[in-house]
Design a protein around this motif. Structure first.
Motif, short mmCIF file in Angstrom:
data_model
loop_
_atom_site.label_atom_id
_atom_site.label_comp_id
_atom_site.label_asym_id
_atom_site.label_seq_id
_atom_site.Cartn_x
_atom_site.Cartn_y
_atom_site.Cartn_z
N LEU A 381 52.11 158.08 45.28
CA LEU A 381 51.97 157.20 44.20
C LEU A 381 54.00 157.32 43.31
O LEU A 381 54.65 156.12 43.61
N ILE A 385 56.90 153.94 43.95
CA ILE A 385 56.96 153.21 42.52
C ILE A 385 58.44 153.68 42.65
O ILE A 385 59.67 152.93 41.76
N LEU A 388 60.44 151.56 44.63
CA LEU A 388 59.65 150.06 44.47
C LEU A 388 61.58 149.87 43.32
O LEU A 388 61.15 148.68 42.71
N GLY A 389 61.74 151.08 43.03
CA GLY A 389 63.03 150.56 41.62
C GLY A 389 61.85 150.63 40.42
O GLY A 389 62.29 149.75 39.27
N LEU A 390 60.86 151.44 39.88
CA LEU A 390 60.64 151.36 38.65
C LEU A 390 61.66 152.40 37.44
O LEU A 390 62.58 153.10 38.11
N PRO A 391 62.05 151.30 36.48
CA PRO A 391 63.22 151.84 35.92
C PRO A 391 63.49 153.88 35.51
O PRO A 391 62.49 154.15 34.68
N GLY A 392 64.50 154.20 35.54
CA GLY A 392 64.04 155.96 35.28
C GLY A 392 63.80 156.91 36.04
O GLY A 392 63.67 157.94 35.98
N PHE A 396 66.25 153.00 40.60
CA PHE A 396 66.66 152.10 39.38
C PHE A 396 68.27 151.45 39.65
O PHE A 396 68.62 150.80 39.05
N ALA A 425 57.63 145.06 45.15
CA ALA A 425 56.37 145.46 44.73
C ALA A 425 54.78 145.13 45.49
O ALA A 425 54.79 146.00 46.22
N ALA A 426 55.79 143.88 46.35
CA ALA A 426 54.69 143.75 47.21
C ALA A 426 53.74 144.47 48.06
O ALA A 426 52.62 145.28 48.46
N LEU A 429 53.00 148.06 47.36
CA LEU A 429 51.09 148.33 46.30
C LEU A 429 50.58 147.77 47.33
O LEU A 429 49.51 148.24 47.51
N ILE A 432 50.20 151.46 48.91
CA ILE A 432 49.53 152.44 47.72
C ILE A 432 48.33 152.04 48.08
O ILE A 432 47.34 152.74 48.74
#
Lengths: 499, 101, 628
Positions: A381, A385, A388-392, A396, A425-426, A429, A432
């Protein structure tokens, strides 16, 4: 030129893996020893590359520079040089090869030969990042192909020979065009100045005249096949899907970056006018790759092929970043390369762990993993994420710099690229969903991570968080080389002009 | 010279092509070798005629060298033909095609 | 008071999340909940203790650099000014109560470590949104709440529908995030700044078209997170998550993030009258749409979900009408009573043996008078009982819309009134169907954990008496919230007191009308009477079907085209043709090496002929006529 280090560190970086290869071949009947020897070698290379981080560049932009006699009759010298960009790439190589060895701990088939090929591959990749003599660069460029061919062809699964030969022929075809262009450049330079040499700095001064677009195209096709750019990308899904874990990791994490690196180090500086003219085409190819890869990834049911297409998508963003004509975007693209290497490498490591446990990579045969193996699932997971470019997290930082820099010069391209995050994201996810959630299909019980696997993934996660939260350590070495590159290649976009 | 050079060359050319025809048309190994012999003799005749025409002894020396070489070649090839006959039982040239692609 | 202590507000929930995430499985059950509640409560205490720092211009503090490249510079910085302090207080306070409730709610659940870790992580991300001093850090929190929402909605992942609901939420909000990101990039490209105070100050430098475009992009981003049209399809399905999640995320915090963003960047957004009208219009239409859908829902939490959508529409109307204090006031009171309603719904579901369908409930008042009383308090606030908190906040917004004059805002005001009527109607419908009459299904005695019951009264009191926070001068109040917000408060509607009382009376009348209609129709359970209209409203005006046909099917079709059509057929086809051709050529040439002596000899002969011809014809000609 005098090396600015107390010892020839760059040659040592190349020599260590070669010695490791020889050692593995000598130890081929005692693969336990070979395994530890390989791990020691890769760790040594990594530590050495970390030490290079502590050094600061000289006035001309190079951190280290080494120059030895090689083939005087041809004008080729053994020249190695490291600047900020190659520093990051060398560090990434050292790190990922350690990970590659750790995830190949239990090879049953000819293990010593496997490790030997891994080390040879590492030597080739390091050489590609360090060489500044064109013939030497070509030598290392081809040297990368052979170990990869055997790694895929012998230790892969499924249609491995088909995929290996396809990969080899694609890349070779591009390389031959590069060889032609290289020789053409060499001869032109020799005719103009009377000095037949393969050195990069000297060849930058050549006035290519009408030949420039052709020579540039020759170089670029070789690099773009590696990136890979649509429509020259079909070798990638096949090669990634059938390769063994470490093979996919090296392919996605390192070999793809050599293509972009080649563009930055050779194609752009040698042919500034053609480069500047081709930027819109490169950016369009990047955008097409971003969406094509994401769209195809969404439909895959084999998770390894899904991640392979996602690599095409991410490298599309990288290509957009280097073609944007903005220093921020270029720095972002290089940072994204490092981030993508970590996250996608981790994904391939996880998939190989998953395959070993469940025996399958098809989404309809997986599911409900969280209940059985929570730690493995958490890592999946996390890296999902991050990808897919989650900030932090790693990707990203690079992506936002690319988008921000591109927006300053070409707002429409940037806006289009930003919509790509929904696609990312598509498909991620979907993967996942299929692996972690839902009901577990009937079958054997799946074990959670072992210590070795846990440490490997933990270190990768740490790196991902570091790049995501404090990328300054990686961005600072880039400032000077990127500035020199943009000025030297005349890549500053003339459009825009916003502050 | 008694005979014009053109006659000599025509005769040796005819001999050469007759030998070539023998080589191409026959399927028996010995007949092919005989054809080769005739070709060599044709060449030798041209050499002798040229030597007489240009009053240069080199041509005749070459013919003697040719005879020596031919003897050596024939002895080896006939030895091989005997060996092949014993191994395969046939001397048909097309029977030996194991080197096909 | 050291400004750096402000970071405690953020870091305490993060530490709670890390402890539960990394070590939670090894901790005893009670400790996991205690860590989670303690972290959020400590954060709340920090906000209270550090409150003086927020007065006036507020306090701005930076922990360190995050991203710095060229002239792009984003730091880990906090801005603790009146607006963010008020929001932070509400978020941490309501979160603490909900965390306590969750400890009781999840007492039978096994995987509480993951739950509490995600819940704390969510609070951390929400506080990032609230307290960030630059847009990039806000974006980090923005995406962070999206991810935590994904994890929490799909918490009971064994059922695929729950995981699918989580994925839907993530994807739909991500579409909104794209627009927000484009606005962020545009602002950076135009102003060279990412800091929020700087952007607000420099906003007048932008051209009017740029301001309108950026404001509309921000509106689109806010719509995604706040579930307004057209990005609202995820909220009803998100009720698949545990009730504390619905209470926290989908009532009080995440869905209000959109409103908060618009309030935060109000100096920028208010420069464009078009955008303001658009914001208010989106809010008004969504309010009506959601209220109409709530009338037909059968699951208790879905009614509340649509109700949330509707009330956030009101907040958007407030922002669009220019009153930030009005919008924030409604945000706060709504957080109180909606969290109360959700938590009460959780109690009701528990009492009815995990039954969700209100058509199968009934007579719950008799089973638990306490839950009935608390739920009644919340429902009355929602419907707009005169002089309750909900009444004053909703009325303030409608007043602001009315005060904007004719044209679009008159329409918006009318839509707001219609939604108020429907709100009252569905609230009383819910009350009657759930609590009144006889139980319609046989039920067993269920024990309600104490934590689930006793965390509700504080919220009920806050909801009912919340009007005191911002009592308008017409009723003798001091409008404390408005004055506290100072320069950030937007404009106040200027309406004379007589008009204000008339409008308030109108609102009260609508409340009564809705109550009467609901009583008349639902005092005895009317039974199931399916109709086309009910079906249409039940499925949210068929929004899911519209999205499926207009977006998802083309998406999959295009993907299949790229993969099967282009990749596999075209590109691979070309390659395989080339490869096949090369192999066939090789096969043809291979036939020439047949190992036969006669073939090779004839090859010799032909070659010889070719050479001779070349010698005779080509070389002889180039050498010129023979010289003899």
């Amino acid at each position: 030129m005098v090396a600015t280090a107390p010892f020839p560190v760059l040659s040592l970086l190349l020599a260590l893996p070669l010695l490791g290869t020889v050692g593995c071949l000598l130890l081929r009947h005692r693969f336990e020893a070979a395994r530890w020897a390989t791990l020691a070698t890769t760790l040594a290379v990594f530590v050495l590359s970390c030490w290079c981080f502590t050094q600061s560049p000289g006035p001309d932009g190079w951190i280290f520079f080494e120059d030895y006699r090689w083939i005087p009759a041809l004008g080729a010298r053994f020249t190695l040089a490291m600047d900020g960009i190659s520093l990051l790439m060398v560090g990434l190589t050292g790190f990922l090869q350690v990970v590659a060895v750790l995830i190949s701990w239990h090879r049953k088939q000819h293990p010593a030969l496997f490790y030997a090929l891994l080390l040879l591959l590492e030597c080739g990749i390091l050489g590609v990042f360090l060489a500044t003599d064109l013939l030497l660069f070509y030598l290392f460029w081809e040297m990368m192909l052979i170990p990869m061919l055997f790694l895929i062809g012998i230790w892969g699964h499924g249609r491995r020979v088909y995929a290996a030969v396809k990969f080899f022929l694609f890349t070779l075809a591009g390389s031959l065009l590069m060889l032609l262009a290289l020789l053409g450049l060499y001869l032109l330079h020799g005719q103009q100045t009377g000095d037949y040499t393969f050195a990069l700095e000297a060849l930058k001064q050549t006035d290519c005249g009408a030949w420039e677009p052709w020579l540039y195209a020759g170089f670029m096709i070789a690099f773009l096949v590696k990136v890979p750019v649509v429509p020259l990308h079909t070798w990638l899904p096949d090669a990634h899907t059938v390769a063994p874990g470490a093979g996919s990791l090296d392919l996605a994490g390192l070999l793809l970056k050599t293509g972009v690196f080649g563009i930055l180090r050779f194609a752009f500086p040698l042919f500034p006018a053609s480069a500047a003219a081709s930027l819109p085409l490169l950016a369009s190819l990047g955008l097409i790759g971003l969406f094509w890869g994401a769209w195809c990834a969404y439909l895959q049911t084999d998770i390894k092929r899904l991640i392979a297409y996602s690599s095409i998508s991410h490298l599309g963003v990288v290509l957009l970043g280097i073609a944007a004509g903005s220093a921020i975007a270029m720095e972002g693209a290089i940072l994204l390369m490092v981030g993508h290497g970590l996250t996608t490498g981790a994904m391939f490591a996880l998939i190989s762990m998953l395959k070993r446990r469940t025996g399958s990579r098809e989404l309809d045969k997986l599911g409900g993993l969280w209940k059985e193996a929570p730690v493995l699932s958490w890592y999946l997971l996390f890296f999902g994420i991050a990808s897919l470019g989650l900030p932090g997290l790693a990707n990203f930082s690079g992506e936002i710099l690319v988008f921000a820099g591109t927006f300053q010069t070409h707002p429409i391209w940037s806006a289009l690229a930003v919509t790509g995050v929904v696609f990312a994201a598509a498909y991620m996810l979907r993967m996942i969903q299929g692996v972690l959630w839902g009901k577990r299909p009937p079958g054997r019980v799946w074990l959670d991570l072992s210590w070795r696997e846990g440490i490997t993934l933990g270190v990768l996660a740490f790196g991902t968080l570091w790049i995501g939260l404090y990328p300054a350590a990686f961005l600072d070495p880039l400032a000077l080389p990127v500035r020199l590159l943009m000025e030297g290649s005349n890549l500053i976009a003339s459009a825009g002009g916003l502050p | 010279m008694i005979v014009p050079l053109t006659h000599v060359l025509a005769f040796s050319g005819a001999l050469f092509f007759l030998g070539l025809a023998c080589v191409l048309a026959r399927r028996n190994l010995i007949m092919i070798l005989i054809g080769v012999e005739i070709m060599i003799n044709g060449a030798g005749l041209a050499l002798a005629g040229g030597s007489a025409f240009w009053q240069n002894i080199d041509g005749q020396i070459l013919v003697i060298l040719l005879m020596a070489l031919t003897s050596a070649e024939v002895s080896i090839s006939l030895a091989m033909v005997v060996y092949l006959q014993r191994r395969r039982g046939t001397l048909e040239a097309n029977a030996y095609n194991e080197m096909h692609g | 008071m050291n400004p750096n202590l402000l970071f405690l507000i953020l870091l305490l929930p993060l530490c709670g999340a890390l402890i539960n995430g990394l070590f939670g499985l090894r901790l005893p059950r009670a400790l996991r909940g205690a860590v989670a509640v303690g972290a959020v409560a400590a954060s709340f205490a920090s906000v209270c203790l550090l409150w003086p720092l927020a007065a006036g211009e507020g306090t701005r503090t930076i922990l360190g650099t995050w991203l710095a490249s060229g002239n792009l510079r984003a730091d880990f910085g906090l801005l603790f000014d009146p607006l963010s302090a008020a929001m932070a207080l509400m978020v941490t306070g309501v979160s603490t109560l909900i965390h306590l409730y969750a400890v009781g709610y999840m007492h039978k659940e096994a995987d509480t470590a993951r739950f509490f870790a995600l819940l704390n992580l969510f609070v951390f991300a929400m506080l990032c949104i609230v307290l960030a001093d630059n847009l990039l850090l806000l974006f980090l929190g923005w995406e962070g709440v999206g991810f935590c929402s994904y994890g929490l909605i799909g918490f009971w992942y064994a059922k695929v529908e729950n995981a699918a609901a989580g994925r839907k939420a993530f994807l739909v909000t991500r579409v909104g995030d794209v627009f927000f990101a484009i606005a962020l990039l545009w602002l950076f490209a135009a102003l060279g700044q990412l800091g929020i105070p700087e952007i607000n100050a420099l906003a007048p430098q932008l051209s009017p078209t740029a301001v309108t475009a950026i404001a509309l992009l921000l509106l689109a981003g806010a719509c995604g997170k706040s579930a307004q049209l057209p990005l609202m399809t995820w909220l009803p399905d998100a009720m698949a998550g545990p009730t504390p999640v619905s209470a926290l995320i989908h009532a009080a915090t995440m869905v209000t993030a959109g409103v908060y963003l618009l309030c935060r960047l109000f100096p920028l957004v208010s420069l464009s009258p078009t955008a303001m009208t658009a914001i208010a219009l989106v809010g008004a239409v969504t309010a009506l749409y959601a209220a109409s859908c709530a009338l037909a829902q059968r699951e208790i939490k879905r009614v509340l979900a649509y109700s949330t959508m509707s009330q956030i529409g009101y907040m958007f109307i407030g922002v669009g009408a220019g009153t930030v204090s009005g919008a924030m006031f409604h945000l706060t009171t709504h957080a109180f009573f909606k969290a109360l309603l959700f938590m009460g719904a959780g109690c009701v579901i528990h009492l009815c043996h995990e039954e969700n369908d209100i058509y199968r409930m009934g007579g719950v008042a008799r089973r638990s008078p306490l839950v009935f009383a608390l739920f009644l308090a919340g429902a009355l606030c929602l419907a707009g009982l005169p002089f309750s908190g909900g009444f004053f906040s909703k009325d303030g917004i409608l007043l602001a819309a009315y005060a904007q004059g004719d044209g679009w805002f008159r329409l918006i005001w009318l839509l707001g009134l219609a939604s108020a009527l429907l709100t009252s109607l569905y609230s009383f419908r819910l009350l009657l169907l759930v609590f009144a009459g006889e139980p319609r299904e046989k039920v067993h005695k269920h024990h309600l954990p104490g934590l689930m019951r006793w965390t509700l009264p504080p919220l009920a009191l806050l909801g009912l008496f919340g009007g005191l926070f911002n009592l308008p001068p017409a009723y003798g109040g001091g409008e404390r919230l408005h004055h506290w917000l100072g320069s950030l408060a937007g404009s106040l509607p200027v309406v004379d007191h007589a008009r204000e009382f008339q409008l308030a009376a109108l609102a009260g009348g609508l409340f009564l009308l809705g109550a009467v209609i609901a009583w008349w129709r639902y005092r005895r359970f009317p039974g199931e009477q399916p109709s086309a209209l009910k079906n249409f409203l039940l499925h949210g005006w068929q929004a899911d079907a519209v999205v499926e046909w207009s977006l998802l099917k083309p998406f999959r079709a295009i993907g299949r085209f790229f993969w099967e059509g282009l990749d596999r057929t075209l590109i691979e086809g070309v390659l395989h043709t080339l490869a096949g051709g090369a192999m066939r050529e090789g096969e043809t040439l291979r036939r020439w090496t047949n190992g036969r002596l006669s073939t090779y000899l004839s090859g010799f002969a032909w070659g010889l002929l070719a050479l001779l011809l070349w010698f005779l014809l080509v070389l002889a000609k180039s050498a010129g006529p023979p010289h003899t």
